[in-house]
Scaffold this motif. Sequence first.
Motif, PDB file in Angstrom:
ATOM      1  N   GLY A   5      26.822 -23.684 -20.045  1.00  0.00           N
ATOM      2  CA  GLY A   5      26.830 -23.073 -21.365  1.00  0.00           C
ATOM      3  C   GLY A   5      27.685 -21.827 -21.401  1.00  0.00           C
ATOM      4  N   LEU A   6      27.630 -21.018 -20.343  1.00  0.00           N
ATOM      5  CA  LEU A   6      28.447 -19.813 -20.287  1.00  0.00           C
ATOM      6  C   LEU A   6      29.926 -20.154 -20.219  1.00  0.00           C
ATOM      7  N   HIS A   7      30.245 -21.245 -19.531  1.00  0.00           N
ATOM      8  CA  HIS A   7      31.649 -21.646 -19.440  1.00  0.00           C
ATOM      9  C   HIS A   7      32.220 -21.960 -20.822  1.00  0.00           C
ATOM     10  N   GLN A   8      31.367 -22.464 -21.708  1.00  0.00           N
ATOM     11  CA  GLN A   8      31.825 -22.810 -23.053  1.00  0.00           C
ATOM     12  C   GLN A   8      32.174 -21.577 -23.884  1.00  0.00           C
ATOM     13  N   LEU A   9      31.790 -20.384 -23.397  1.00  0.00           N
ATOM     14  CA  LEU A   9      32.099 -19.153 -24.130  1.00  0.00           C
ATOM     15  C   LEU A   9      33.489 -18.620 -23.813  1.00  0.00           C
ATOM     16  N   LEU A  10      34.206 -19.264 -22.900  1.00  0.00           N
ATOM     17  CA  LEU A  10      35.486 -18.741 -22.441  1.00  0.00           C
ATOM     18  C   LEU A  10      36.462 -18.499 -23.593  1.00  0.00           C
ATOM     19  N   GLY A  11      36.611 -19.488 -24.477  1.00  0.00           N
ATOM     20  CA  GLY A  11      37.555 -19.342 -25.583  1.00  0.00           C
ATOM     21  C   GLY A  11      37.187 -18.204 -26.511  1.00  0.00           C
ATOM     22  N   ALA A  12      35.895 -18.082 -26.815  1.00  0.00           N
ATOM     23  CA  ALA A  12      35.449 -17.000 -27.699  1.00  0.00           C
ATOM     24  C   ALA A  12      35.656 -15.640 -27.054  1.00  0.00           C
ATOM     25  N   TYR A  13      35.422 -15.557 -25.744  1.00  0.00           N
ATOM     26  CA  TYR A  13      35.639 -14.302 -25.019  1.00  0.00           C
ATOM     27  C   TYR A  13      37.107 -13.915 -25.056  1.00  0.00           C
ATOM     28  N   GLN A  35      36.571 -20.449 -11.403  1.00  0.00           N
ATOM     29  CA  GLN A  35      37.194 -21.377 -12.348  1.00  0.00           C
ATOM     30  C   GLN A  35      37.460 -20.698 -13.682  1.00  0.00           C
ATOM     31  N   CYS A  36      36.488 -19.929 -14.178  1.00  0.00           N
ATOM     32  CA  CYS A  36      36.676 -19.218 -15.445  1.00  0.00           C
ATOM     33  C   CYS A  36      37.754 -18.145 -15.310  1.00  0.00           C
ATOM     34  N   ARG A  37      37.780 -17.436 -14.169  1.00  0.00           N
ATOM     35  CA  ARG A  37      38.812 -16.413 -13.977  1.00  0.00           C
ATOM     36  C   ARG A  37      40.196 -17.049 -13.966  1.00  0.00           C
ATOM     37  N   GLU A  38      40.305 -18.224 -13.343  1.00  0.00           N
ATOM     38  CA  GLU A  38      41.597 -18.915 -13.289  1.00  0.00           C
ATOM     39  C   GLU A  38      42.033 -19.349 -14.684  1.00  0.00           C
ATOM     40  N   GLU A  39      41.089 -19.887 -15.477  1.00  0.00           N
ATOM     41  CA  GLU A  39      41.438 -20.331 -16.830  1.00  0.00           C
ATOM     42  C   GLU A  39      41.821 -19.157 -17.720  1.00  0.00           C
ATOM     43  N   LEU A  40      41.121 -18.021 -17.583  1.00  0.00           N
ATOM     44  CA  LEU A  40      41.470 -16.840 -18.372  1.00  0.00           C
ATOM     45  C   LEU A  40      42.858 -16.334 -18.011  1.00  0.00           C
ATOM     46  N   ALA A  41      43.179 -16.356 -16.725  1.00  0.00           N
ATOM     47  CA  ALA A  41      44.512 -15.929 -16.299  1.00  0.00           C
ATOM     48  C   ALA A  41      45.579 -16.836 -16.895  1.00  0.00           C
ATOM     49  N   THR A 145      42.160  -9.507 -19.368  1.00  0.00           N
ATOM     50  CA  THR A 145      40.942 -10.057 -19.953  1.00  0.00           C
ATOM     51  C   THR A 145      39.920 -10.379 -18.868  1.00  0.00           C
ATOM     52  N   TRP A 146      40.396 -10.879 -17.752  1.00  0.00           N
ATOM     53  CA  TRP A 146      39.502 -11.326 -16.685  1.00  0.00           C
ATOM     54  C   TRP A 146      39.123 -10.216 -15.710  1.00  0.00           C
TER      55      TRP A 146
END
Length: 220
Positions: A5-13, A35-41, A145-146
């Motif tokens: 569920g937290l991963h789904q917040l990536l776009g909103a963040y 994984q989230c840090r990589e996607e944000l980068a 951002t990350w």
Amino acid sequence: MNASGLHQLLGAYLLGGLDAVDHKSFEGHLQECPQCREELARLETVPMLLDAVPVPDAVALTGGPSAAVAEPSATAPVALLSELARRRRNGRRRWAALAGAVAAACLAVGLAVGPLLGRAPQPDASYSVQSGGGLQFSIDLARKTWGTELAVNGSSLPSDGTLSLWVRDRAGGEDRACAWTATPSGRVKVTGATPIQLGSISSVELRDGTQQAVAVITVP
């Protein structure tokens, strides 16, 4: 909320659409999820691309009529984020899809953002220290951002073994931002990264292979 569920917040963040509670939860998740840090980068340029998207085109990506945010181009980012924030209530998963859609749309229409993206980024803070033996050690800190990006420039450093850069936060925690093999010349230029936000960094420490401090920079 679980990790999925937290991963789904990536776009909103990424687009600044989280409320205070979700923002705090996601930042905690970010420190533990590579994984989230990589996607944000990978997607960190999306907000900048949004600035270049015409309002009608941007709103069209959200599925709404262009008239919903028919405002002057100077307020395009604000208008778009307002529209996106309203639509967030309809489902968080649409945010992650939106971030990818905006990036793809910007590339597809050939927006003239090449010169903008090609500029050398300016650091948000710079520090340096000198010590005995002529050692010089400087870092440029760039807010991301990350977390924080650290550009290291040093000379007269230890010439053998492994060197590493450690970042300490104001709560006493620490994170290794990068490591490298010492050069015979004692010089180095390397870039590291940490999930610790710039405002939370209390110090940056250069350590040798025995984990002894070679240089310490205190961040006010």
